[in-house]
Design a protein around this motif. Sequence first.
Motif, PDB file in Angstrom:
ATOM      1  N   ALA A   1      -3.285   5.177  13.615  1.00 53.12           N
ATOM      2  CA  ALA A   1      -4.573   4.757  14.188  1.00 53.12           C
ATOM      3  C   ALA A   1      -4.418   3.629  15.203  1.00 53.12           C
ATOM      4  N   ALA A   2      -3.257   2.991  15.214  1.00 49.67           N
ATOM      5  CA  ALA A   2      -3.096   1.823  16.100  1.00 49.67           C
ATOM      6  C   ALA A   2      -3.281   2.204  17.566  1.00 49.67           C
ATOM      7  N   SER A   3      -2.823   3.381  17.932  1.00 50.25           N
ATOM      8  CA  SER A   3      -2.965   3.756  19.346  1.00 50.25           C
ATOM      9  C   SER A   3      -4.380   4.254  19.664  1.00 50.25           C
TER      10      SER A   3
ATOM     11  N   PRO B   1       0.814  -1.206   0.000  1.00 45.51           N
ATOM     12  CA  PRO B   1       0.000   0.000   0.000  1.00 45.51           C
ATOM     13  C   PRO B   1       0.851   1.261   0.000  1.00 45.51           C
ATOM     14  N   SER B   2       0.214   2.361  -0.270  1.00 43.52           N
ATOM     15  CA  SER B   2       0.853   3.678  -0.163  1.00 43.52           C
ATOM     16  C   SER B   2       1.507   3.843   1.201  1.00 43.52           C
TER      17      SER B   2
ATOM     18  N   ALA C   1       1.260   4.759   7.137  1.00 44.71           N
ATOM     19  CA  ALA C   1       1.380   5.743   8.223  1.00 44.71           C
ATOM     20  C   ALA C   1       0.039   5.981   8.906  1.00 44.71           C
ATOM     21  N   ALA C   2      -1.024   6.052   8.118  1.00 44.38           N
ATOM     22  CA  ALA C   2      -2.353   6.283   8.709  1.00 44.38           C
ATOM     23  C   ALA C   2      -2.757   5.110   9.604  1.00 44.38           C
TER      24      ALA C   2
ATOM     25  N   GLN D   1     -10.054   1.569   8.145  1.00 49.89           N
ATOM     26  CA  GLN D   1     -10.816   2.696   7.590  1.00 49.89           C
ATOM     27  C   GLN D   1      -9.891   3.873   7.294  1.00 49.89           C
ATOM     28  N   ALA D   2      -9.017   4.177   8.242  1.00 48.19           N
ATOM     29  CA  ALA D   2      -8.090   5.297   8.062  1.00 48.19           C
ATOM     30  C   ALA D   2      -7.093   5.010   6.941  1.00 48.19           C
TER      31      ALA D   2
END
Lengths: 367, 367
Positions: free
Chosen positions: B57-59, B46-47, B52-53, B259-260
């Motif tokens: 979002a993991a946290s 992926p990009s 990075a997104a 989603q992010a």
Amino acid sequence: MTGPRFTKLAQSLPATVPFVGPEAQERNMGRAFDARLGANENIFGPSPKAIAAMQSAASDIWMYGDPESHDLRHALADFHAVAPENIVVGEGIDGLLGYLVRLLIETGDSVVTSLGAYPTFNYHVAGFGGALHTVPYHGDSEDLPALLSKAAEVDAKLVYFANPDNPMGSWCKGADIVAQLDAIPEGCVLVLDEAYVELAPEGTAAPVSIDDPRVIRMRTFSKGYGMAGARVGYALGQADFIRAFEKIRNHFGMNRAAQAGALAALQDANWLQETRAKVAAARDTITDIAAKYGLTALHSATNFVAIDCGRDGAYAKAILDGLVARGVFVRMPFVAPQNRCIRISCGPEHELALFDAALEEVLAELG
Amino acid sequence: MTGPRFTKLAQSLPATVPFVGPEAQERNMGRAFDARLGANENIFGPSPKAIAAMQSAASDIWMYGDPESHDLRHALADFHAVAPENIVVGEGIDGLLGYLVRLLIETGDSVVTSLGAYPTFNYHVAGFGGALHTVPYHGDSEDLPALLSKAAEVDAKLVYFANPDNPMGSWCKGADIVAQLDAIPEGCVLVLDEAYVELAPEGTAAPVSIDDPRVIRMRTFSKGYGMAGARVGYALGQADFIRAFEKIRNHFGMNRAAQAGALAALQDANWLQETRAKVAAARDTITDIAAKYGLTALHSATNFVAIDCGRDGAYAKAILDGLVARGVFVRMPFVAPQNRCIRISCGPEHELALFDAALEEVLAELG
């Protein structure tokens, strides 16, 4: 152009949403919540090791997740001292409840739950055409003897019982559940939703024999492990029962990073212990806040506390609306007499202080 | 203790797995694959903005994902110049196909697909009791006129067509599909699986009117966007049709980080362009490798290439087994005469070189 011919069942269903998400409320309000205390999310968050595992897996996300969730399932099997064949991993308990209902329920089949218990279970029952029968809470607790009695009366194929309960936070000893299993009618399955059990007192988890085909237990990484947005749940049950999920589940449905995160979360027992302590402290804080304003917090074995607002549902709803308008997201039970309460998720001091301040204003305004 | 009373349908289903995952093969072999070229995954990934997104979002994963996938759905609506009401986001195309079949198909309802087309669609049809009718491929392409003719013959409620096709990689112009829509029988829905369309030549996406209730199109972030493990797909269709998914879908089923990530991936058009170029180059490389050994690579509009091994299914299977034994994960079509082929995913030079070397050995061994 007639377009789709939906099934009769699909035509009959309302476009129900079990819950409106806080993001939708924020969009409607045109502002973000200052405190997100409504969805029983675990604001203390997942283990840093789980976060690291998910971050590390992000660059591997081009690969499908392992459809067998092998590593996670085997770790869970070790954790519960059962075989991997006793466990199916799925897209949260919500997803697993959908599969369970689909396996058992067709149009007209009877299902039993408590009036006011978890709405998403009811959504799935309706979605597969089941006939839902309810029994009232006993006080503020789900009433297992009454549920099983009703199940016998209506020849239920499935009966739902959550321990600890949502939305009230009440609980019973797991041994007390096991003592009642022989009252499960022939051909009925008890689905025991233990979503919050990691946050409950020792002895709350029901020590059901893994070979008992009458019970299936639901667990999740959403609550104690703080990973609601990852969508990882699992069911524990007899191997033949669990194998049936293979017939219908979305085999490649698991997010790969979530699988890795859940495995890391499971392995960080210290973090879970710390979370239990933080949650217990937050429950005390919420209890103290309630008491300060003459309200009664109910005892809770979960990461939320139901506060009895002392009057009827309309009054509790007015308090809830006032809190929401002040940027504090909370929810409340849907059904009387439980809807005399509002339900507050545990969270850090800062967010509970916002709740405290908003509650003071709202109560002053309502008089 | 009788245990669960499964529905008649559930009892009748085999414990089918549409595909065995490469991880299971690795566990059986006791070693990891050196090249993972079998699952049509996008090895170019992926990009970096999507990665990075997801990492960011993991946290935040303690929060449920927005059940409306609002931001992603609105961005997709802009991207496709349709309304958000024309889009439903779901747990990959696999998940959405399951919902679609559930909405339309009950026991005995007719469904049409190509013999040898996507097995997971067939899995869902079987899972809801549908009666599956097939038509053969025409050459190595799905045969839309024959599919629609069969649909009329059997009064099908649903007909499946993938463009580009999997497993063959063949494709047709989107305009040619639109020209045939009036041949869809009354009350039949064409599900147009465009999973690979971002990798296909300009003009492959079918310019179906978004208000046409006879067609629903499936898209995914798994292929062109390189996020198979994230489980994000979406369906495009008439608003009333799309709204029906609200009745049955798992509203809180989406992974929040996914989603992010999907939103960030959608916004990085440059990365998709670069991926298209890398995929095109890899297709050429695979074609050259095949030619080197006297085999014929079929033209492909996807990130995989079917190689015609020139003999029967047993021979292709022997080649596949030889590749797998040498640590190169590939798959092949299930059905004759397409099973004269093996199917190789596009990937970086290094992995294709491993495929090349393994293929040379296998062919020499088979003689």
